[in-house]
Design a protein around this motif. Structure first.
Motif, PDB file in Angstrom:
ATOM      1  N   GLY A  40      42.196  45.837  36.191  1.00 56.48           N
ATOM      2  CA  GLY A  40      42.705  46.911  37.039  1.00 56.48           C
ATOM      3  C   GLY A  40      41.768  47.144  38.200  1.00 56.48           C
ATOM      4  O   GLY A  40      40.686  46.547  38.297  1.00 56.48           O
ATOM      5  N   PHE A  41      42.186  48.045  39.093  1.00 52.42           N
ATOM      6  CA  PHE A  41      41.365  48.301  40.274  1.00 52.42           C
ATOM      7  C   PHE A  41      40.012  48.898  39.903  1.00 52.42           C
ATOM      8  O   PHE A  41      39.023  48.717  40.616  1.00 52.42           O
ATOM      9  N   ASN A  42      39.946  49.608  38.799  1.00 56.19           N
ATOM     10  CA  ASN A  42      38.670  50.181  38.382  1.00 56.19           C
ATOM     11  C   ASN A  42      37.687  49.113  37.949  1.00 56.19           C
ATOM     12  O   ASN A  42      36.481  49.371  37.845  1.00 56.19           O
ATOM     13  N   ASN A  43      38.208  47.922  37.670  1.00 54.72           N
ATOM     14  CA  ASN A  43      37.362  46.830  37.217  1.00 54.72           C
ATOM     15  C   ASN A  43      36.846  45.970  38.370  1.00 54.72           C
ATOM     16  O   ASN A  43      36.063  45.053  38.161  1.00 54.72           O
ATOM     17  N   LEU A  44      37.309  46.243  39.597  1.00 52.08           N
ATOM     18  CA  LEU A  44      36.875  45.467  40.760  1.00 52.08           C
ATOM     19  C   LEU A  44      35.481  45.884  41.201  1.00 52.08           C
ATOM     20  O   LEU A  44      35.107  47.057  41.117  1.00 52.08           O
ATOM     21  N   ASP A  47      33.682  40.703  43.869  1.00 48.80           N
ATOM     22  CA  ASP A  47      34.992  40.082  43.673  1.00 48.80           C
ATOM     23  C   ASP A  47      35.691  39.754  44.988  1.00 48.80           C
ATOM     24  O   ASP A  47      36.790  39.200  44.976  1.00 48.80           O
ATOM     25  N   PHE A  62      40.126  40.429  35.451  1.00 44.74           N
ATOM     26  CA  PHE A  62      40.519  41.704  36.040  1.00 44.74           C
ATOM     27  C   PHE A  62      41.351  42.507  35.041  1.00 44.74           C
ATOM     28  O   PHE A  62      42.253  41.975  34.400  1.00 44.74           O
ATOM     29  N   LEU A  80      40.476  37.934  47.733  1.00 37.37           N
ATOM     30  CA  LEU A  80      40.088  38.276  46.367  1.00 37.37           C
ATOM     31  C   LEU A  80      39.685  36.990  45.665  1.00 37.37           C
ATOM     32  O   LEU A  80      40.438  36.015  45.645  1.00 37.37           O
TER      33      LEU A  80
END
Length: 424
Positions: A136-140, A144, A134, A125
């Protein structure tokens, strides 16, 4: 008790047996010469040299019970083979550089001559350098993540000589830096074809051709480069243990030349030298002084035309601990750019407290300079800390806690590193 010494003897004929690796290949790793003065140290060096063949697992060196007709002592080397196929998985985490995983597959004796094929892959990462963070995972997103894929083939004892054939291909994507200091992204594909000549158990020279295609982006702009040229690396290693050296030195020097006349888009010439030394203060090596120095220089194209992967940076677990990986550098517009010169070093005192526990206070420094002549005109990062070692038969498990002594805005207050083996 009365002891009578026998006659002074030389080393006699060497006989190699056992395992499925061609004995002629193993013999190219044995530098014992018939008639040279006998010494246990020379036999130990021969064992260390043979152990560099990945297909060899067990090595037993024994002497005959009597001298031959020439007054020499015959030597027998018995071998056992390691499992031919191996797979491995590892994970790492740094409070500064982030998490990552890696795996490999290895075939250690493809054609019966000790050939090794190793396939490696890793993913990590990446730190963001665009001012976002970041949430959260939705922001990955796909950008990245960084990755590296490497395939290496080595054919030892080429044509029964002390030469090894090396073919390697690698592709990687990396992003280095942070939101405060800036950084760079780099996508590179590289191939190497070379030969490693072994002069002795301690000295070798690798030389060959290298081709590379890269795309990198930083505050200076985007660089698309094709590099084709010669590469050479010399190594000298007299240390007593690869993962936990207590005595000896390690020296290396690398020179790369990528001239336009060979098809490169720029003229680029690289040089780097590094050395480390280890000195045990007592016979049991409970107290060991260790030091490391490295320097580098780039010449040819201007800095903004050189791919970021070839510019010099300092910082990170293998450089100046406490700083982010490759974040010590000259800066422009408030962001790191890399340099044309490099100087870095480390000093450690390795103290064994118990048979399994050790403590290591350490000090690191490093700087990358705008000039091709390495110097201290630009920012110099200093880091210090304390390490804990859990000593195992395989090697020490290392836990280092480090802090920058002269941090800049954007540098972390501390960093924690966990790995196997000493820092250098």
């Amino acid at each position: 008790m009365r002891v009578e010494a026998g006659p002074k003897a030389g080393i006699g004929a060497v006989t190699i047996a056992g395992g499925d690796v061609d004995p002629r290949v193993v013999a190219t790793h044995v530098y014992l010469r018939e008639g040279e003065p006998y010494s246990p140290e020379r036999l130990a060096l021969a064992k260390t040299s043979i152990a560099k063949i990945p297909a060899i697992g067990g090595i037993r060196v024994r002497e005959a019970d009597k001298l031959d007709a020439n007054g020499n002592l015959p030597v027998f080397i018995d071998l056992t083979e390691r499992p031919r196929h191996a797979v491995g998985l590892s994970a790492k985490y740094s409070t500064v550089d982030g998490p990552g995983i890696a795996g490999y597959y290895e075939d250690r004796n493809i054609f019966g001559g000790g050939e090794r094929l190793r396939l490696e892959a890793s993913a990590s990462l990446l730190q963001r350098i665009d001012g976002t963070s970041f949430t959260g995972f939705n922001n990955l997103s796909g950008s990245d993540f960084g990755a590296r894929f490497t395939g290496t083939f080595i054919k030892p004892g080429l044509f029964g000589t002390a030469n090894d054939l090396l073919i390697e291909a690698t592709a990687f994507r990396e992003r280095v830096g942070n939101n405060d200091l800036g950084g760079y992204t780099d996508d590179t594909v590289r191939g190497t074809f070379g030969v490693i000549h072994r002069f002795s158990e301690a000295a070798s020279l690798q030389a060959g051709l290298q081709a590379e295609q890269s795309k990198s982006q930083d505050v200076l702009g985007r660089v698309d480069a094709t590099l084709i040229g010669f590469t050479a690396t010399g190594r000298y290693d007299t240390t007593d243990n690869p993962l936990d050296p207590t005595r000896g030195v390690r020296l290396s020097a690398t020179v790369n030349a990528y001239p336009k006349l060979m098809g490169s888009t720029i003229d680029l010439f690289e040089a780097r030298v590094a050395g480390s030394a280890y000195y045990a203060l007592d016979e049991q090596a409970d107290y060991v002084l260790a030091g490391r120095l490295a320097a580098g220089s780039l010449a040819g194209a201007p800095l903004d035309q050189i791919p970021d992967a070839h510019r010099f940076f300092a910082g990170g677990g293998g450089s100046v601990r406490g700083y982010g990986f490759n974040t010590i550098s000259p800066m422009m517009f408030g962001q790191i750019t890399g340099g044309r010169g490099l100087i870095e070093g480390s000093a450690e005192v390795r103290v064994r407290i118990t048979p399994t526990i050790g403590l290591v206070p350490f000090f690191d420094f490093g700087t990358a300079s705008r000039s091709s002549l390495p110097g201290f005109d630009d920012y110099v990062g200093y880091g210090a800390g304390l390490g804990l070692r859990y000593l195992t038969p395989v090697g020490p498990i290392r836990l280092d806690v480090a802090t920058p002594l002269n941090p800049r805005p954007g540098d972390s207050r501390y960093a924690i590193y966990v790995s196997i083996g000493q820092a250098f």
